[in-house]
Design an enzyme around this catalytic site. Structure first.
Site, mmCIF file in Angstrom:
data_model
loop_
_atom_site.group_PDB
_atom_site.id
_atom_site.type_symbol
_atom_site.label_atom_id
_atom_site.label_comp_id
_atom_site.label_asym_id
_atom_site.label_seq_id
_atom_site.Cartn_x
_atom_site.Cartn_y
_atom_site.Cartn_z
ATOM 1 C CG HIS A 363 68.165 13.060 14.879
ATOM 2 N ND1 HIS A 363 69.011 12.843 15.957
ATOM 3 C CD2 HIS A 363 68.957 13.143 13.796
ATOM 4 C CE1 HIS A 363 70.258 12.820 15.522
ATOM 5 N NE2 HIS A 363 70.258 12.999 14.216
ATOM 6 C CE LYS A 554 62.540 16.313 29.037
ATOM 7 N NZ LYS A 554 63.064 15.112 28.419
ATOM 8 N NE ARG A 555 62.938 24.497 21.770
ATOM 9 C CZ ARG A 555 63.267 25.120 20.649
ATOM 10 N NH1 ARG A 555 64.543 25.246 20.305
ATOM 11 N NH2 ARG A 555 62.350 25.643 19.864
ATOM 12 C CE LYS A 560 61.317 17.742 23.544
ATOM 13 N NZ LYS A 560 62.356 16.688 23.543
ATOM 14 C CB THR A 662 70.817 13.628 24.830
ATOM 15 O OG1 THR A 662 70.222 14.869 24.448
ATOM 16 C CG2 THR A 662 71.041 12.772 23.602
ATOM 17 C CE LYS A 666 73.136 16.428 27.193
ATOM 18 N NZ LYS A 666 72.403 17.418 26.378
#
Ligand code: 26W
Length: 821
Positions: A363, A554-555, A560, A662, A666
């Site tokens: 992952h 998100k985290r 990111k 992911t 969504k």
């Protein structure tokens, strides 16, 4: 067959109402007039659980004795989210229960709100495991999820003075109606000690492990029902307890406190989820957690298998075990130990069984996130497993040497032991060697795995590698989260897409229908009003539902790049300050996500978001054109307000860093357009929805690598871009921190002098494309068209598709339909 018709299995409206009243009375012990909100929630939960148990019994009954294969999904995390609503949808009794609540005179939303979600995961990886359980059951595939019953899940996040504050998650405080404790299903798990050779009665050389201490694992079972099917699978989570054996008592005669210490020590193992989304190197308790749940789960599988009379050398025909990242990779050595030491198998057949049984999903590409354990720590806790790993390694490296004679550099790279400075057990290598299948979670990610992180392994055994692009369940993330859109879609194309989301394509022609577009906008506006209300309740900030909702949840992680988003917000603000009549389409920027408690930079980014928000939201010059919100405590429960309300989804990681993502799926399912880099699953999302319906910017993964190789100098980009200079200067000057120039200095310095994630390199193209987003949003008809096409083309990203691929290519398992009679 067990008969359970009538009574609590009765799913008619009358039956449900009667069962509910019975639970208020006999389970909660309350008169309706004094029942608390929690009593009512519990009574509803038990009413629904009765239905699940009915199907569970049928599932077990009809599987027993059949020659079938079971998927066993091993994961240190399962981020399930609330059960009640989801089960109502899967059972098809949502409206009935709404009706009962109304009759009894209370608001079902308040009841739903009472449920504490099991936050037994950090983010993407744990939520993926939960989506996969939903799809396995919905596709009627026999499966067991195995994991850890953490007493405290991921922490609750509060924001105080703009900073994240962590609070312990006490999800079990009021009891958990969804689980069944199984005090009779236990396993013994040992740690430490030493090993000793001996000869067995056939004169064979054997090894025995004399451990230092042993704990007990107790099973807690949660039923997982599929969507509109009778398959009810099992999630079995293990809790650690002290063993109260005869020896234990004897050892502690007269030493009461010593005995209590032992109990506390044992129960520590499953106390708390590690709140990091990167490995915690060298943390003994984390390694103990991993071994604890893996050993319990493998013992449990062997027990189930032997119960059915199976011969051990055929184990892999009946169990397919998937390793969700390397957290359960110790399972490879543990299965070998169980087969060889405990069951008396020879090495070669045991190894054959092991390799055929395991599959490994990777992952992450971040090298710092690949788990490795110091040999000293590892050997101290698992002396026997250390020997087994050395033996696996010896045989494996022999093979490498046969294939590549004289290539000792390769041998060193591939070894299960990292000796390039300190000695470490490489968990990814153990997982690769012990599995017959290795997969990444998006096309790009799987390619990069083969070319980079696992290159040598791919060269040696290319046939093991495949891609399985992630997916999410449309039940929770569309049907449950967005009932308005679900109704609108059902009105046009029926509801078969909920099982077969490829059929969402039937919506495509509706994108050209102005009346449908109008309806589509109306639903989105309702969802935005709903989120605006929740934001007001939780933060006190007023946001305008007519503005564009631009969301990044998100985290918190530097790769990111939430701070790239912030840099752009400051650029817009700067434009307004320089030109008060600057023509900007009103936007609300919404952020959400947790930072690992020890990740200073991530926490500083949260503080920056809130500081910029404080300044921008108050500035009269802005005049409603910009709002910045940090939504506190993002979890599965809160996420349901967020995805359906987004106009724009931010997926802006540095290319080559996000394995899949992911959240991107969504959002898009719910009709948000994406602004994103060519990273993870974004690449495939853009392919599906069409490049013209996706806002692309930034370097490619290849460009990122070559730029890094040739020496990336952020200062060059800084000097070439005056707007970027002004943005950074505003942060550095203390404009957002009451003149405090120190507060954000670590962040500014990291960008100016290192910029590991290349924000500066991508800033220009990001800001340009954001300009195109602004223009596009003004053409509401066209925007709506793109939004509809996004939803219509998201079928590929259903977790049902992903699970079908795992079943066919890796697990070789087939559905087993369950009848209710
Ligand atoms: C505490 C140790 C630890 C280490 C790594 C916990 C969790 C991890 C995971 C590997 C982090 C994670 O959640 N990875 C994400 O997995 C998702 C599902 O495949 C992907 O969509 C994300 O891109 C990836 O970051």
């Amino acid at each position: 067959p067990v008969s359970c018709t009538g009574g609590r299995a009765d799913m008619s409206l009358d039956g449900l109402r009667r069962t509910f009243r019975e639970h208020v009375f006999y389970t909660q012990g309350r008169f309706p007039s004094v029942a608390t909100r929690n009593d009512l929630y519990m009574a509803f939960a038990y009413t629904v659980r009765d239905q699940l148990l009915h199907r569970w019994i049928k599932t077990v009954e009809q599987m027993a004795g059949k020659d079938l294969k079971i998927v066993s999904y091993l994961s240190a995390e399962f981020l399930l989210g609330p059960h009640l609503e989801n089960n109502l949808i899967n059972l098809g009794i949502y409206d009935d229960v709404l009706g009962i609540a109304k009759e009894e005179g209370f608001d079902i939303q308040v009841i739903f709100d009472q449920e504490e979600e099991p936050g037994l995961g950090n983010g993407g990886l744990g939520r993926l495991a939960a989506c996969y359980l939903d799809s396995l059951a919905s596709l009627e595939v026999p499966a067991i999820g195995y994991g850890i019953r953490y007493e405290f899940g991921i922490f609750d996040q509060e924001i105080r003075d703009g900073w994240q504050v962590e609070r312990t998650d006490q999800w079990l405080r009021l009891g958990n109606p969804w689980e069944l404790a199984r005090p009779e299903i236990t396993c013994r798990v040992s740690f430490g000690g030493r090993t000793e050779p001996y000869q067995d009665d056939r004169g064979r050389y054997r090894v025995r492990w004399i451990p230092h201490r042993t704990v007990k694992g107790v099973a807690y079972d949660t039923p997982i029902l599929g969507y509109r099917v009778n398959t009810c699978n099992l999630l079995r989570l293990w809790k650690a307890e002290a063993i109260e054996s005869f020896e234990f008592e004897a050892f502690n005669v007269g030493d009461y406190y010593g005995a209590v210490d032992e109990k506390i020590y044992s129960e520590n193992i499953t106390k708390v989820l590690y709140p990091n989304d990167e490995p915690v190197q060298g943390k003994q308790l984390r390694l103990e957690q991993q071994y604890f749940f893996v050993s319990c789960s493998l013992q449990d599988m062997l027990r189930i298998y032997k119960l059915g009379g199976g011969k051990l050398d055929r184990f892999s025909r009946h169990f397919a075990i998937q390793l969700n990242d390397t957290h359960p990779a110790l399972g490879v050595a543990e299965l070998m130990r169980l087969l060889v030491d405990e069951e008396g198998m020879d090495w070669e057949p045991a190894w054959d069984v092991t390799c055929k049984t395991f599959g490994y999903t990777n992952h992450t590409l971040l090298p710092e996130a690949l788990e490795k354990w110091p040999v000293e720590l590892f050997a101290g806790l698992f002396p026997r497993h250390m020997e087994i790993i050395y033996e696996i390694n010896r045989r494996f490296l022999d093979e490498v040497r046969r294939r590549w004679p004289g290539d000792e550099a390769r041998v060193a790279r591939m070894s299960l032991i990292d000796e390039s400075g300190g000695r470490f057990v490489r968990m990814a290598h153990l997982a690769c060697v012990g599995s017959h299948a290795i997969n990444g979670v998006a096309e790009l990610h799987s390619r990069l795995l083969k070319e980079d992180v696992l290159r040598d392994f791919h060269e040696m055994t290319p046939e093991k590698f495949s891609n399985k692009t992630n997916g999410v369940t449309p039940r929770r993330f569309l049907v449950l989260a967005n009932p308005g859109l679900t109704r609108l879609i059902e009105g046009k194309i029926g509801d078969t897409w909920i099982r077969r989301p490829e059929e969402l394509r039937k919506l495509e022609p509706c994108a050209d229908d102005p009346a449908f577009r109008e309806e589509w906008r109306r639903v989105k506006l309702e969802n935005k009003k709903n989120l605006a209300r929740v934001i007001r309740e939780r933060t006190g900030i007023e946001v305008d539902p007519a503005s564009m909702f631009d969301i990044q949840v998100k985290r918190l992680h530097e790769y990111k790049r939430q701070h790239l988003n912030v840099l752009h917000i400051i650029a817009l603000y700067d434009r307004i300050k320089r030109n008060p009549s600057y023509d900007l389409c009103p936007r609300t920027f919404i952020f959400g996500g947790k930072a690992a408690p020890g990740y200073f930079m991530a926490k500083l980014i949260i503080k920056l978001i809130n500081s910029v928000g404080d300044t921008v939201n108050r500035d009269p010059d802005v005049n409603g054109r910009l709002k910045v919100v940090f939504f506190p405590d993002l979890n599965v429960k809160n996420a349901k307000f967020i995805y359906p309300a987004a106009d724009l989804s931010e997926q802006i990681s540095t290319a080559g860093k996000e394995a899949s993502g992911t959240g991107n799926m969504k959002f898009s399912m719910n009709g948000a357009l994406t602004i994103g880099t060519l990273d993870g699953a974004n690449v495939e999302i853009r392919e599906e929805v069409g490049a013209e319906n996706f806002f692309l910017f930034g370097l490619t993964a290849e460009e990122v690598y070559s730029l890094k190789r040739d020496g990336y100098r952020p200062m060059e980009y800084f000097q070439a871009n005056p707007e970027l200079q002004r943005v950074v200067e505003r942060i550095a000057s203390g404009y957002f921190s009451n003149g405090d120039r120190e507060l954000f200095k670590p962040l500014v310095d990291a960008l100016m002098f290192h910029d590991t994630f290349m924000l500066f390199a991508d800033f220009g193209s990001y800001a340009d494309v954001q300009g195109r987003v602004d223009e596009a949003y003004r053409d509401r008809e066209h925007w709506t068209r793109m939004s509809i096409l996004n939803s219509a083309r998201m079928g590929k990203f259903s977790s049902d598709r992903a699970i079908r691929e795992y079943c066919e290519d890796i697990w070789k398992v087939k559905p087993v339909p369950i009848l209710l009679e």
